[in-house]
Design an enzyme around this catalytic site. Structure first.
Site, PDB file in Angstrom:
ATOM      1  CD  GLU A  57      -1.111  -2.215   2.293  1.00  0.00           C
ATOM      2  OE1 GLU A  57       0.034  -2.588   1.959  1.00  0.00           O
ATOM      3  OE2 GLU A  57      -1.723  -2.708   3.240  1.00  0.00           O
ATOM      4  CB  VAL A 300      12.427 -38.495   5.061  1.00  0.00           C
ATOM      5  CG1 VAL A 300      12.105 -37.046   5.396  1.00  0.00           C
ATOM      6  CG2 VAL A 300      13.788 -38.877   5.614  1.00  0.00           C
ATOM      7  CB  SER A 303       8.702 -39.722   9.315  1.00  0.00           C
ATOM      8  OG  SER A 303       9.438 -40.922   9.304  1.00  0.00           O
TER       9      SER A 303
HETATM   10  C1  AOF Z   1       0.261  -5.063   4.601  1.00  0.00           C
HETATM   11  N1  AOF Z   1       0.824  -4.880   3.381  1.00  0.00           N
HETATM   12  O1  AOF Z   1       2.365  -5.330   1.857  1.00  0.00           O
HETATM   13  C2  AOF Z   1       2.399  -6.578   3.841  1.00  0.00           C
HETATM   14  C3  AOF Z   1       1.766  -6.806   5.089  1.00  0.00           C
HETATM   15  O2  AOF Z   1       7.714  -6.437   9.689  1.00  0.00           O
HETATM   16  P1  AOF Z   1       6.722  -5.690   8.867  1.00  0.00           P
HETATM   17  O3  AOF Z   1       6.448  -4.283   9.351  1.00  0.00           O
HETATM   18  O4  AOF Z   1       7.026  -5.707   7.382  1.00  0.00           O
HETATM   19  O5  AOF Z   1       5.323  -6.413   9.054  1.00  0.00           O
HETATM   20  C4  AOF Z   1       5.138  -7.713   8.528  1.00  0.00           C
HETATM   21  C5  AOF Z   1       3.702  -8.099   8.759  1.00  0.00           C
HETATM   22  O6  AOF Z   1       2.848  -7.158   8.088  1.00  0.00           O
HETATM   23  C6  AOF Z   1       3.346  -9.447   8.178  1.00  0.00           C
HETATM   24  O7  AOF Z   1       3.500 -10.468   9.135  1.00  0.00           O
HETATM   25  C7  AOF Z   1       1.885  -9.263   7.786  1.00  0.00           C
HETATM   26  O8  AOF Z   1       1.032  -9.400   8.914  1.00  0.00           O
HETATM   27  C8  AOF Z   1       1.859  -7.821   7.340  1.00  0.00           C
HETATM   28  N2  AOF Z   1       2.236  -7.745   5.928  1.00  0.00           N
HETATM   29  N3  AOF Z   1       0.701  -6.059   5.411  1.00  0.00           N
HETATM   30  O9  AOF Z   1      -0.659  -4.348   4.967  1.00  0.00           O
HETATM   31  C9  AOF Z   1       1.869  -5.569   2.973  1.00  0.00           C
HETATM   32  N4  AOF Z   1       3.497  -7.281   3.454  1.00  0.00           N
HETATM   33 ZN    ZN Z   2       1.293  -2.823   6.179  1.00  0.00          ZN
END
Ligand code: AOF
Ligand code: ZN
Length: 366
Positions: A57, A300, A303
């Site tokens: 975004e 593997v 399992s």
């Molecule tokens: C969004 N838009 O493009 C993505 C999201 O460590 P950060 O700040 O990058 O946060 C990672 C987390 O943010 C990830 O685990 C997921 O919940 C969200 N990713 N969210 O609005 C994005 N890549």
């Molecule tokens: Zn975000």
């Protein structure tokens, strides 16, 4: 379908295509794409490209600048609400003055899980959820498992003949499938955080377990070897192509362990004489490995399947017949006795790759 719905799907599809383009480079983060539309014109496009870098975004908002105001933002995943490596997207969307947010799938991350949608609605923004939700969820099947369980998504991969054999009765197995199918395997490796085999596979093939693709990424190599039988001159020990971790049991030879460690391999002891697969998954998850490709051998794979630890099967089948009751298949172990106990897979997809077939299906949810 209403005209409005089909317009939403059109832009969401574009957002999904952008998300998909970063496959193999966002782990452990999800694949996310975003499109901003104002007055029937696309004013911003973005994708999340790498952990630590801006979310989809944010890229789209930066591109749109002033043109975001009053517009509609399409996002394949619920905008985040937390302060992680980057700031909360939901707040950035509010600040930019968007009138409407169209979301494909919710973010299962316990830090988000509905809070992003709430921030938007509380700010008076119209939110439409569930547009192409299934496609977004499939795209993020790895992230969706990892972020909730903190263990990698486990894909079992094999290649067989039409009569289900992975080798002839004399263990001859090169090659079963075509070059097209083998290239697809390298794409799978490129997209995986780690690739796992039993020591038997190393003893038999001296596998390199790397990605042979232009610009391919090599996954971490994991070998299960309860008594440290791995040869010190095995390619995964000596070639330096990618890190190698060996999981062993509690009775492993200390001197051999030291020599392997001196060669640069990480040796990890699990409790018990045989390697405990749950400990393997926990250790990988702790290192932010969100996807694991299990390539064999048959013991593997058995399992992982018997312990209910596999999420997905990818099976390549070549139109060849080998025959022979002693020619091996890809799941060994004892097997089940009653057909009613067979492991039922769901969501089957079939694709033709050159002369071969590729099957993808899911194991029952744990
Ligand atoms: C969004 N838009 O493009 C993505 C999201 O460590 P950060 O700040 O990058 O946060 C990672 C987390 O943010 C990830 O685990 C997921 O919940 C969200 N990713 N969210 O609005 C994005 N890549
Ligand atoms: Zn975000």
């Amino acid at each position: 379908m209403s005209e409005e719905r089909s317009i939403h799907e059109k832009y969401m599809r574009l957002a999904l295509e952008n998300a998909r383009a970063a496959k193999g480079q966002t782990a452990p983060n999800p694949l996310v794409g975003s499109v901003i539309v104002n007055d029937g014109r696309i004013v911003g496009i973005g994708a999340h490209l790498k952990p630590g870098e801006p979310h989809a975004e944010i890229h789209a908002l930066r591109m749109a600048g002033e043109h975001a105001k009053g517009g509609t933002i399409y996002v394949t995943l619920e905008p985040c609400s937390h302060h992680g490596r980057t700031g909360p997207c939901a707040e950035a969307v509010v600040k930019a003055g968007l009138a409407r947010v169209v979301v494909a799938a919710p973010d299962p991350n316990p830090l988000v899980a509905g809070r992003g949608i709430k921030i938007l609605r509380d700010a008076g923004i119209e939110v439409i959820e569930g547009v192409l939700r299934g496609e977004s969820e499939r795209l993020n099947e790895v992230f969706n498992r990892y972020i909730v369980s903190k263990r990698p998504f486990v894909t079992v991969k094999s290649a067989t003949t039409l009569d289900g054999k992975i080798a002839t009765r004399t263990s001859s197995s090169r090659w079963i499938t075509s070059a097209e199918a083998r290239e697809d395997v390298h794409q799978l490796r490129h997209e995986s955080g780690a690739i796992l085999v039993g020591v038997q596979t190393i003893l038999h093939d001296d596998s390199q377990l790397n990605t042979r693709l232009p610009n391919g990424r090599n996954p971490l190599r994991v070998v299960l070897d309860s008594t440290l039988r791995i040869p010190e001159d095995a390619r995964v020990v000596t070639d330096g192509e990618a890190p190698t971790w060996i999981f062993t049991g509690s009775n492993a030879d200390a001197a051999k362990r030291q020599r392997l460690e001196a060669a640069g391999v990480r040796v990890i002891e699990t409790t018990g004489e045989r390697v405990d697969l749950e400990q393997v998954l926990d250790t990988l998850g702790e290192s932010e490995i969100s996807s694991l490709l299990v390539e064999g051998g048959g013991q593997v794979i058995a399992s992982f399947v018997e312990q209910g630890l596999a999420d997905k099967l990818v099976l390549y089948m070549a139109p060849k017949l080998v025959g022979g009751k002693d020619a091996p298949t890809f799941i060994e172990g004892l097997g089940i006795a009653d057909m009613n106990d067979a492991v039922g897979l769901t969501g089957l997809r079939v694709e033709q790759l050159g002369p071969d077939l590729k099957f993808e299906a899911y194991f029952p949810k744990r």
